[in-house]
Design a protein around this motif. Structure first.
Motif, PDB file in Angstrom:
ATOM      1  N   LEU A 127      37.278  49.948 -31.542  1.00  0.00           N
ATOM      2  CA  LEU A 127      38.249  49.647 -29.089  1.00  0.00           C
ATOM      3  C   LEU A 127      37.305  50.826 -29.420  1.00  0.00           C
ATOM      4  CD1 LEU A 127      41.594  48.708 -28.575  1.00  0.00           C
ATOM      5  CD2 LEU A 127      39.194  47.772 -28.753  1.00  0.00           C
ATOM      6  N   SER A 128      37.630  52.073 -30.325  1.00  0.00           N
ATOM      7  CA  SER A 128      37.079  53.415 -29.638  1.00  0.00           C
ATOM      8  C   SER A 128      35.420  53.523 -29.483  1.00  0.00           C
ATOM      9  CB  SER A 128      37.592  55.043 -30.804  1.00  0.00           C
ATOM     10  OG  SER A 128      36.863  55.696 -30.630  1.00  0.00           O
TER      11      SER A 128
ATOM     12  N   ILE B 269      32.613  43.560 -19.276  1.00  0.00           N
ATOM     13  CA  ILE B 269      33.943  42.970 -19.807  1.00  0.00           C
ATOM     14  C   ILE B 269      34.120  44.072 -20.743  1.00  0.00           C
ATOM     15  CG2 ILE B 269      33.246  41.027 -19.692  1.00  0.00           C
ATOM     16  CD1 ILE B 269      36.218  42.253 -18.422  1.00  0.00           C
ATOM     17  N   ILE B 270      32.746  43.501 -21.312  1.00  0.00           N
ATOM     18  CA  ILE B 270      33.398  43.845 -24.048  1.00  0.00           C
ATOM     19  C   ILE B 270      33.616  44.506 -23.582  1.00  0.00           C
ATOM     20  CG2 ILE B 270      31.942  43.527 -26.254  1.00  0.00           C
ATOM     21  CD1 ILE B 270      33.084  40.843 -24.393  1.00  0.00           C
TER      22      ILE B 270
ATOM     23  N   ILE C  38      34.629  33.559 -15.359  1.00  0.00           N
ATOM     24  CA  ILE C  38      34.768  33.076 -16.600  1.00  0.00           C
ATOM     25  C   ILE C  38      35.133  33.759 -17.925  1.00  0.00           C
ATOM     26  CG2 ILE C  38      34.392  31.018 -18.066  1.00  0.00           C
ATOM     27  CD1 ILE C  38      33.555  29.562 -15.629  1.00  0.00           C
ATOM     28  N   LEU C  39      34.268  34.257 -18.427  1.00  0.00           N
ATOM     29  CA  LEU C  39      34.163  35.271 -19.303  1.00  0.00           C
ATOM     30  C   LEU C  39      34.986  36.074 -19.141  1.00  0.00           C
ATOM     31  CD1 LEU C  39      33.033  35.889 -21.812  1.00  0.00           C
ATOM     32  CD2 LEU C  39      31.352  36.899 -20.568  1.00  0.00           C
ATOM     33  N   VAL C  40      35.391  36.920 -17.877  1.00  0.00           N
ATOM     34  CA  VAL C  40      35.874  37.893 -17.456  1.00  0.00           C
ATOM     35  C   VAL C  40      36.855  37.429 -17.988  1.00  0.00           C
ATOM     36  CG1 VAL C  40      36.975  39.531 -15.439  1.00  0.00           C
ATOM     37  CG2 VAL C  40      34.392  39.299 -16.033  1.00  0.00           C
ATOM     38  N   TYR C  41      37.891  36.101 -17.429  1.00  0.00           N
ATOM     39  CA  TYR C  41      38.539  35.849 -16.986  1.00  0.00           C
ATOM     40  C   TYR C  41      39.544  35.572 -18.365  1.00  0.00           C
ATOM     41  CZ  TYR C  41      42.825  32.215 -17.242  1.00  0.00           C
ATOM     42  OH  TYR C  41      43.878  31.700 -17.409  1.00  0.00           O
ATOM     43  N   GLY C  42      39.142  35.178 -19.924  1.00  0.00           N
ATOM     44  CA  GLY C  42      38.889  34.850 -21.172  1.00  0.00           C
ATOM     45  C   GLY C  42      39.529  36.573 -21.860  1.00  0.00           C
TER      46      GLY C  42
END
Length: 191
Positions: free
Chosen positions: A163-164, A21-22, A142-146
Motif C-alpha cells: 500500500l505504501s 481511486i486505486i 461503478i469502479l469506485v464503488y467496487g
C-alpha cells in the motif's frame, strides 16, 4: 453526433486517472480504520450526483460567482498538488474532526468528486458529447464503488508495504496531473 465508444473510453480513462481511486486505497483504508465502516453506496451515489450535476451547471455556477474556468482549474491543481504531497511524503494536511461523515467528506468530496475531477469534467465537456461523459462518469462510479466495498480485502492482499508503494507511485502521478493542470490553465489567468 451522440454515442461514441472512443469518446466514452477516452473520457473514462481521463476521469479514472484524475479520480485515482486505486491510488486513494491507502487513504480509504486509513479512514476505515479510524471510523470502522465506510458507506460505499452513499459515497458512490453522492460523488456521481456531484459530477453529473457539475457537468450540466458547473460553468454557470462559476460564472455566477465570477470565477472563470482557468481560475477553477488552477485552484483544482493546488488541491491535487497538496493531496499528492500527502501521498508522497506521508504527511497529513487534511484534518477532519467529524469522522462520522467520512463517506461524504473526504471520500465523495474532495477525494472522488474534487476540484480536479470537476475541472476535468468541464474540460472534456468542450471536446466530448454529454452522453459519453455521463457514461464515463457512471463507469468510474461503478469502479469506485467496487474499490470502496472491497477495501478490507484489498488491504489484506496488498499488505502495508504494498500500500505504501502504491500510494507513493500514484502520488507522483497525481502530482504530475496537478502540474499539467496548473501549466495548462495558468496562462489563461493573465490573458
Amino acid at each position: 453526433m451522440g454515442f461514441d465508444l472512443r469518446e466514452i473510453f477516452t473520457a473514462t480513462m481521463v476521469l479514472f486517472a484524475v479520480i485515482d481511486i486505486i491510488g486513494s486505497i491507502p487513504i480509504i483504508i486509513d479512514l476505515r480504520s479510524k471510523v470502522g465502516h465506510i458507506h460505499s453506496e452513499k459515497a458512490s451515489i453522492v460523488s456521481g450526483i456531484l459530477m453529473i450535476a457539475f457537468l450540466f451547471v458547473g460553468e454557470t455556477i462559476l460564472s455566477l460567482i465570477g470565477i472563470d474556468i482557468n481560475s477553477f482549474a488552477v485552484a483544482g491543481a493546488f488541491v491535487l498538488f497538496f493531496l499528492a504531497l500527502e501521498m508522497i511524503l506521508g504527511i497529513k494536511l487534511y484534518r477532519d474532526e467529524n469522522l462520522e461523515s467520512s463517506s461524504i467528506v473526504p471520500i465523495a468530496f474532495p477525494l472522488i468528486a474534487g476540484a480536479g475531477t470537476m475541472t476535468t469534467i468541464l474540460s472534456i465537456r468542450a471536446e466530448f458529447q454529454t452522453i459519453n461523459i455521463i457514461i464515463a462518469i457512471v463507469l468510474n462510479i461503478i469502479l469506485v464503488y467496487g474499490v470502496l466495498k472491497s477495501s478490507a480485502r484489498i488491504e489484506r492482499f496488498l499488505t502495508k508495504n504494498g500500500l505504501s508503494v502504491i500510494r507513493k507511485v500514484f502520488g507522483v502521478v497525481l502530482l504530475a496531473i496537478a502540474v499539467k493542470l496548473f501549466a495548462a490553465n495558468v496562462k489563461g489567468l493573465f490573458a
